[in-house]
Motif scaffolding. Structure first.
Motif, short mmCIF file in Angstrom:
data_model
loop_
_atom_site.label_atom_id
_atom_site.label_comp_id
_atom_site.label_asym_id
_atom_site.label_seq_id
_atom_site.Cartn_x
_atom_site.Cartn_y
_atom_site.Cartn_z
N GLY A 1 14.39 -2.78 0.02
CA GLY A 1 15.41 -3.01 -1.00
C GLY A 1 16.75 -2.46 -0.61
N VAL A 2 17.51 -2.04 -1.62
CA VAL A 2 18.87 -1.52 -1.43
C VAL A 2 18.95 -0.18 -2.14
CG1 VAL A 2 21.33 -1.93 -1.76
CG2 VAL A 2 19.80 -3.86 -1.37
N GLY A 3 19.36 0.85 -1.39
CA GLY A 3 19.45 2.19 -1.96
C GLY A 3 20.64 2.34 -2.89
N VAL A 4 20.89 3.56 -3.31
CA VAL A 4 21.90 3.85 -4.33
C VAL A 4 23.29 3.42 -3.85
CG1 VAL A 4 23.02 5.67 -5.64
CG2 VAL A 4 20.54 5.74 -5.27
N HIS A 5 23.98 2.67 -4.71
CA HIS A 5 25.32 2.17 -4.42
C HIS A 5 26.06 1.99 -5.74
CE1 HIS A 5 22.67 -1.30 -5.01
NE2 HIS A 5 23.72 -1.97 -5.46
N VAL B 1 14.53 -11.76 -16.07
CA VAL B 1 15.95 -11.61 -15.73
C VAL B 1 16.37 -10.17 -15.96
CG1 VAL B 1 18.31 -12.35 -16.29
CG2 VAL B 1 16.43 -14.02 -16.39
N GLN B 2 17.13 -9.61 -15.01
CA GLN B 2 17.83 -8.34 -15.21
C GLN B 2 19.32 -8.62 -15.35
OE1 GLN B 2 16.75 -6.30 -11.61
NE2 GLN B 2 15.05 -5.20 -12.55
N TRP B 3 19.93 -8.09 -16.40
CA TRP B 3 21.37 -8.32 -16.65
C TRP B 3 22.00 -6.93 -16.82
CZ3 TRP B 3 23.03 -13.58 -18.26
CH2 TRP B 3 24.43 -13.68 -18.38
N MET B 4 22.66 -6.46 -15.77
CA MET B 4 23.27 -5.13 -15.79
C MET B 4 24.78 -5.25 -15.91
SD MET B 4 23.33 -2.08 -12.92
CE MET B 4 24.58 -2.92 -11.93
N THR B 5 25.34 -4.62 -16.92
CA THR B 5 26.79 -4.56 -17.10
C THR B 5 27.27 -3.26 -16.48
OG1 THR B 5 26.61 -5.80 -19.17
CG2 THR B 5 28.66 -4.63 -18.78
N ALA B 6 27.86 -3.35 -15.29
CA ALA B 6 28.36 -2.14 -14.62
C ALA B 6 29.59 -1.60 -15.34
CB ALA B 6 28.68 -2.45 -13.17
N ALA B 7 30.50 -2.51 -15.72
CA ALA B 7 31.70 -2.16 -16.49
C ALA B 7 32.41 -0.95 -15.87
CB ALA B 7 31.35 -1.96 -17.95
N SER B 8 32.51 0.19 -16.61
CA SER B 8 33.30 1.33 -16.14
C SER B 8 32.72 2.02 -14.92
CB SER B 8 33.47 2.35 -17.28
OG SER B 8 32.21 2.83 -17.69
N GLY B 9 31.46 1.72 -14.60
CA GLY B 9 30.92 2.23 -13.36
C GLY B 9 29.52 2.79 -13.47
N VAL B 10 28.65 2.35 -12.58
CA VAL B 10 27.29 2.90 -12.47
C VAL B 10 26.92 3.03 -11.00
CG1 VAL B 10 26.45 1.95 -14.67
CG2 VAL B 10 26.19 0.61 -12.55
N LEU B 11 25.96 3.88 -10.76
CA LEU B 11 25.22 3.85 -9.51
C LEU B 11 23.97 3.03 -9.75
CD1 LEU B 11 25.47 7.62 -8.49
CD2 LEU B 11 27.00 5.73 -7.88
N HIS B 12 23.54 2.30 -8.73
CA HIS B 12 22.51 1.29 -8.92
C HIS B 12 21.61 1.28 -7.69
CE1 HIS B 12 21.55 -3.30 -8.87
NE2 HIS B 12 20.70 -2.68 -9.65
N LYS B 13 20.32 0.99 -7.89
CA LYS B 13 19.40 0.76 -6.78
C LYS B 13 18.42 -0.32 -7.19
CE LYS B 13 16.21 4.46 -8.18
NZ LYS B 13 15.57 5.73 -7.78
N GLU B 14 17.95 -1.08 -6.22
CA GLU B 14 16.95 -2.12 -6.50
C GLU B 14 16.03 -2.26 -5.29
OE1 GLU B 14 19.20 -5.61 -7.51
OE2 GLU B 14 20.71 -5.15 -6.00
N TYR B 15 14.74 -2.24 -5.59
CA TYR B 15 13.71 -2.31 -4.55
C TYR B 15 12.61 -3.29 -4.98
CZ TYR B 15 15.52 1.94 -2.29
OH TYR B 15 16.30 2.85 -1.64
#
Length: 292
Positions: free
Chosen positions: A61-65, A98-112
C-alpha cells in the motif's frame, strides 16, 4: 432533443505503481485533454485495472502522507483496502464499497491492502478520484464517509437490463449515499448484455465514463472496450449507454468550480501562497498524528 457527443475516447496509459500496492493508469490529469481545469471538479483519476497480487505477509500500500484542499474517493471493484487518517476516519472497504475522505484543512492518510486479502492474494481492481473543493471549503473540518455497497441506493433498469448504483447525486429521483460540497454525480452502471441506460446531466457539467468491465456502445454509435475512458463534449445534456457485453461502467459528471487551481503533490489550493502555507503547516505537525 440534442445528444451529448463524445469528445474523445482515451485508452489507458502505461501503468505505474503508487506505493507498492496500487498499479494504476493515470487518466486525470495525465492523459491528453484531461487536465485539471477541463475535468474540474475531478482533478485526479487513478485507475487500478484488474491485477492479481500474490499472497504476502506484509500488506502492500501507501504509507502515511498528507492531503489538503480536496477529497479522495476510492471505489472498490475487487479486493479490500484498509484506510486510516489523522482525523479519526478509517475502516475497510470490500467489493462494491466506497471510501470518501474529505481532507479539507489537512489530514495525514494511509491506505493498505486489508490484512486477510494480503495473506490470501487475489484480484485487485479500484478507482481513486480526487474531487476538488471550492475555496470556501478548502479549510473546513476533515471528515470521512465509509459507504457499504448494501447502503448504496440502487435503481433497477427495465427489461432485466441491470441496475444503477447512485453513489452521489441522483438518478430517476433515487438519491445518492454520499454528501458532496458541490453538485456532482457519481454512478456505477451494472449492466446485463443489451441493457440500456439513458443519462442526462447539465450541459455545463464536465462528464466522463470509464468502462470498468465488459464493453459498451454510446449513443448507439461508438463502441468502447474495457479500461477505456470516454470524455463527453459540453454541448448537450442527454446520452445513452448500451452494454454490448455484461458491463460495469463508472459515470461521473460535475459542475466546474470556476476558481484557480494550484496543486503541488498532495496539496490542491487556489494560490501558490496557500501551497507554501500547507507545506509549512504539514512540517509543523498541524495535520495531526498517524502511525504508519
Amino acid at each position: 432533443m440534442a445528444t451529448r457527443k463524445i469528445e474523445r475516447i482515451v485508452k489507458p496509459s502505461a501503468p505505474h505503481f503508487v506505493g507498492d500496492g496500487f498499479r494504476v493508469h493515470n487518466f486525470i490529469p495525465g492523459a491528453a485533454g484531461l487536465d485539471q481545469k477541463r475535468m474540474n471538479p475531478f482533478i485526479l483519476m487513478d485507475y487500478n485495472s484488474k491485477f492479481y497480487f500474490p499472497p504476502t505477509d506484509t500488506p502492500r500500500g501507501v504509507g502515511v502522507h498528507p492531503h489538503r484542499g480536496f477529497e479522495t474517493v476510492t471505489i472498490a471493484y475487487k479486493g479490500r483496502v484498509a484506510h486510516g487518517d489523522s482525523s479519526g476516519g478509517g475502516g475497510v472497504i470490500a467489493e462494491g464499497d466506497v471510501q470518501w475522505m474529505t481532507a479539507a484543512s489537512g489530514v495525514l492518510h494511509k491506505e493498505y491492502h486489508e490484512e486477510t486479502f494480503s495473506k490470501e492474494g487475489g484480484d485487485f481492481h479500484m478507482v481513486q478520484l480526487w474531487v476538488n473543493l471550492p475555496a470556501k471549503d478548502k479549510m473546513s473540518t476533515p471528515k470521512y464517509q465509509g459507504i457499504r455497497n448494501a447502503d448504496i441506493a440502487k435503481y433497477d433498469l427495465p427489461n432485466e437490463g441491470g441496475y444503477v448504483e447512485v453513489i452521489a447525486g441522483n438518478y430517476k429521483d433515487v438519491l445518492g449515499s454520499a454528501s458532496t460540497f458541490t453538485p456532482l454525480y457519481l454512478l456505477n452502471l451494472r449492466l446485463n448484455k443489451g441493457g440500456e441506460v439513458p443519462l442526462s446531466f447539465s450541459t455545463g457539467f464536465n462528464t466522463a465514463l470509464l468502462v470498468v468491465e465488459g464493453s459498451i456502445r454510446v449513443n448507439n454509435e461508438e463502441d468502447v472496450p474495457t479500461d477505456h475512458l470516454v470524455l463527453f463534449e459540453n454541448n448537450a445534456e442527454e446520452f445513452t449507454v448500451t452494454a454490448t457485453a455484461d458491463a460495469v461502467v463508472l459515470v461521473m459528471s460535475g459542475e466546474p468550480i470556476d476558481e484557480p487551481i494550484v496543486s503541488y503533490g498532495p496539496f490542491v489550493m487556489n494560490t501558490q501562497e496557500e501551497i507554501v502555507q500547507a507545506m509549512e503547516d504539514f512540517q509543523a505537525g498541524k495535520f495531526g498524528r498517524l502511525e504508519d
